[in-house]
Design a protein around this motif. Structure first.
Motif, PDB file in Angstrom:
ATOM      1  N   HIS A 189     -10.605   9.817  18.282  1.00  0.00           N
ATOM      2  CA  HIS A 189     -11.751   9.010  17.862  1.00  0.00           C
ATOM      3  C   HIS A 189     -11.419   8.085  16.693  1.00  0.00           C
ATOM      4  CE1 HIS A 189     -14.796  10.440  20.630  1.00  0.00           C
ATOM      5  NE2 HIS A 189     -14.221  11.627  20.549  1.00  0.00           N
ATOM      6  N   ILE A 190     -10.437   8.438  15.886  1.00  0.00           N
ATOM      7  CA  ILE A 190      -9.971   7.497  14.860  1.00  0.00           C
ATOM      8  C   ILE A 190      -9.372   6.271  15.541  1.00  0.00           C
ATOM      9  CG2 ILE A 190      -8.212   7.116  13.082  1.00  0.00           C
ATOM     10  CD1 ILE A 190      -8.649  10.074  12.258  1.00  0.00           C
ATOM     11  N   LYS A 192      -9.923   5.265  18.559  1.00  0.00           N
ATOM     12  CA  LYS A 192     -10.995   4.558  19.268  1.00  0.00           C
ATOM     13  C   LYS A 192     -11.731   3.615  18.320  1.00  0.00           C
ATOM     14  CE  LYS A 192     -15.298   5.310  21.827  1.00  0.00           C
ATOM     15  NZ  LYS A 192     -16.286   6.306  22.313  1.00  0.00           N
ATOM     16  N   GLU A 193     -12.040   4.089  17.120  1.00  0.00           N
ATOM     17  CA  GLU A 193     -12.755   3.254  16.154  1.00  0.00           C
ATOM     18  C   GLU A 193     -11.906   2.065  15.705  1.00  0.00           C
ATOM     19  OE1 GLU A 193     -16.142   3.609  14.835  1.00  0.00           O
ATOM     20  OE2 GLU A 193     -15.958   4.497  16.827  1.00  0.00           O
ATOM     21  N   GLU A 196     -12.035  -0.224  19.069  1.00  0.00           N
ATOM     22  CA  GLU A 196     -13.307  -0.663  19.634  1.00  0.00           C
ATOM     23  C   GLU A 196     -14.325  -1.088  18.582  1.00  0.00           C
ATOM     24  OE1 GLU A 196     -14.747   2.178  22.460  1.00  0.00           O
ATOM     25  OE2 GLU A 196     -12.855   2.231  23.584  1.00  0.00           O
ATOM     26  N   SER A 197     -14.174  -0.587  17.354  1.00  0.00           N
ATOM     27  CA  SER A 197     -15.095  -0.981  16.281  1.00  0.00           C
ATOM     28  C   SER A 197     -14.394  -1.775  15.189  1.00  0.00           C
ATOM     29  CB  SER A 197     -15.752   0.261  15.667  1.00  0.00           C
ATOM     30  OG  SER A 197     -16.482   0.979  16.642  1.00  0.00           O
ATOM     31  N   GLN A 198     -13.083  -2.002  15.387  1.00  0.00           N
ATOM     32  CA  GLN A 198     -12.277  -2.785  14.446  1.00  0.00           C
ATOM     33  C   GLN A 198     -12.311  -2.231  13.020  1.00  0.00           C
ATOM     34  OE1 GLN A 198     -14.207  -4.767  16.952  1.00  0.00           O
ATOM     35  NE2 GLN A 198     -12.254  -4.360  17.959  1.00  0.00           N
ATOM     36  N   LEU A 199     -12.397  -0.907  12.893  1.00  0.00           N
ATOM     37  CA  LEU A 199     -12.281  -0.312  11.565  1.00  0.00           C
ATOM     38  C   LEU A 199     -10.833  -0.399  11.103  1.00  0.00           C
ATOM     39  CD1 LEU A 199     -14.522   2.897  11.687  1.00  0.00           C
ATOM     40  CD2 LEU A 199     -15.134   0.566  11.058  1.00  0.00           C
ATOM     41  N   PHE A 207     -14.919   5.760   8.766  1.00  0.00           N
ATOM     42  CA  PHE A 207     -14.745   6.578   9.968  1.00  0.00           C
ATOM     43  C   PHE A 207     -15.754   7.725  10.021  1.00  0.00           C
ATOM     44  CE2 PHE A 207     -10.567   4.601   9.475  1.00  0.00           C
ATOM     45  CZ  PHE A 207     -10.294   4.189  10.774  1.00  0.00           C
ATOM     46  N   ASP A 210     -18.824   7.581  12.469  1.00  0.00           N
ATOM     47  CA  ASP A 210     -18.713   7.808  13.911  1.00  0.00           C
ATOM     48  C   ASP A 210     -19.273   9.185  14.237  1.00  0.00           C
ATOM     49  OD1 ASP A 210     -17.358   7.199  16.666  1.00  0.00           O
ATOM     50  OD2 ASP A 210     -16.686   9.216  16.119  1.00  0.00           O
ATOM     51  N   SER A 212     -18.941  11.269  16.801  1.00  0.00           N
ATOM     52  CA  SER A 212     -17.997  12.282  17.287  1.00  0.00           C
ATOM     53  C   SER A 212     -17.118  12.808  16.159  1.00  0.00           C
ATOM     54  CB  SER A 212     -17.125  11.696  18.401  1.00  0.00           C
ATOM     55  OG  SER A 212     -17.906  11.362  19.526  1.00  0.00           O
ATOM     56  N   ILE A 213     -16.703  11.920  15.264  1.00  0.00           N
ATOM     57  CA  ILE A 213     -15.880  12.340  14.127  1.00  0.00           C
ATOM     58  C   ILE A 213     -16.681  13.228  13.185  1.00  0.00           C
ATOM     59  CG2 ILE A 213     -14.724  11.512  12.031  1.00  0.00           C
ATOM     60  CD1 ILE A 213     -13.729   9.119  13.655  1.00  0.00           C
TER      61      ILE A 213
END
Length: 340
Positions: A189-190, A192-193, A196-199, A207, A210, A212-213
């Motif tokens: 999920h890190i 993914k962020e 997909e979320s441009q973190l 983070f 999120d 799920s995190i």
């Protein structure tokens, strides 16, 4: 192609190889995997490679009827079929020892023809009495799925990138490992962020938003509050010095301790807040002085025994308007929730 087919054959080694070896000689195996550490992945990884195993494979998860499972396993065993039964989420079964006793009875005679691989959460290590069949030891072997090391973390990242179509950037591996502590669900999920979320890594606290995190971190924080640090070391949540390995978890846990304390007593110091969170999260449980010292050392430098006693005395004085911190001589301390 499924995600599990993309994983290298050595992904879970040496654990996977040891599990297969034990099952093929007729041992029952307990695989302990805290939530988010790969128990479901191991289950599906095993099933994706069942053609390489010279046994009939029966799979079961908690959404299927137990009676159907027992009937199928019993019939196969009666016919002399060599079989491996793989089960997950057994911790959700109401009376697990009774089920294990029934499964054990099915194996007789010729127990080598039927073996069980049972995948469960952290309780397979911390509450081992629930994994006995009556008075019998059901499992011959027990293995743990802990946090990944750096090499396994990079394998996980590559598999996720390949499956989800994310670009693989090797320069991110070290920071993802530091933030996740090698915990598979956090790794996924890190990344993914990031994609997909441009973190970015410039603000790691982002983070935590999120879902799920944060859900995974809350589960891990609950474990830190409630179980022996030596178990946490075995799972790879803490390092050998009893420090939290994941930077995200350390951040989340520190904030959680302060939040719990400040909701009740705004004037507590950071160390007092940490100690209060331990007692508050374990209502009516006796907490030994050694456990207090271990818990405090997770977030801070080691406390001397004298410093721990002084801290307890200060906390007791500050919370006495609402709670009674009782000293049970020779046993530890317990927080009473009766108002004075």
């Amino acid at each position: 192609m499924s995600y599990y087919d993309l994983l290298p054959g050595t992904y879970f080694d040496p654990t996977y190889a040891a599990v297969i070896k034990s099952l093929l000689i007729g041992d029952n195996v307990l695989l302990v995997s805290p939530y988010g550490f790969g128990g479901k992945t191991f289950f599906n990884f095993f099933l994706s490679r069942q053609k390489t195993i010279d046994r009939t494979i029966i799979s079961w998860s908690n959404n299927l009827p137990v009676k159907t499972l027992l009937k199928q396993v019993k019939e196969n065993h009666r016919r002399g079929t060599k079989q491996i039964v793989i089960m997950r989420q057994v911790e959700k079964i109401d009376d697990l020892p009774v089920l294990l006793e029934k499964l054990n009875d099915i194996r007789q005679p010729n127990p080598q023809n039927t073996s069980y691989l049972i995948i469960t959460d952290h309780r397979g290590l911390t509450d081992i009495d629930q994994y006995l069949a009556g008075f019998n030891t059901f499992f011959s072997s027990r293995y743990l799925l802990g946090a990944f090391d750096f090499e396994k973390t990079t394998e996980n990242i590559r598999a996720n990138c390949l499956f989800f179509g994310w670009p693989y950037l090797p320069q991110n591996d070290k920071k993802v490992f530091q933030l996740s502590g090698g915990i598979p669900r956090l790794i996924k999920h890190i990344y993914k962020e990031i994609n997909e979320s441009q973190l970015t890594f410039e603000d790691p606290s982002a983070f935590l938003f999120d879902q799920s995190i944060s859900f995974q971190l809350q589960y891990l924080a609950d474990l830190i509050m409630k179980i022996d640090p030596n178990y946490l070391i075995k799972f790879g949540i803490l390092d050998a010095k009893k420090k939290i390995k994941s930077e995200l978890l350390a951040m989340f846990f520190s904030d959680l301790q302060v939040k719990i304390a400040k909701q009740n007593f705004a004037e507590l110091t950071r160390a007092e807040a940490q100690l209060f969170s331990l007692f508050f999260s374990n209502p009516d449980e006796i907490i030994s002085i050694d456990r207090v010292a271990d818990f405090l050392s997770i977030s801070d430098d080691d406390f001397s025994l004298w410093a721990v006693y002084k801290l307890i005395a200060r906390l007791k004085e500050k919370i006495k308007s609402k709670y009674d911190l009782v000293n049970l001589k020779g046993r530890g301390y317990k927080l009473g929730f009766e108002s004075r």
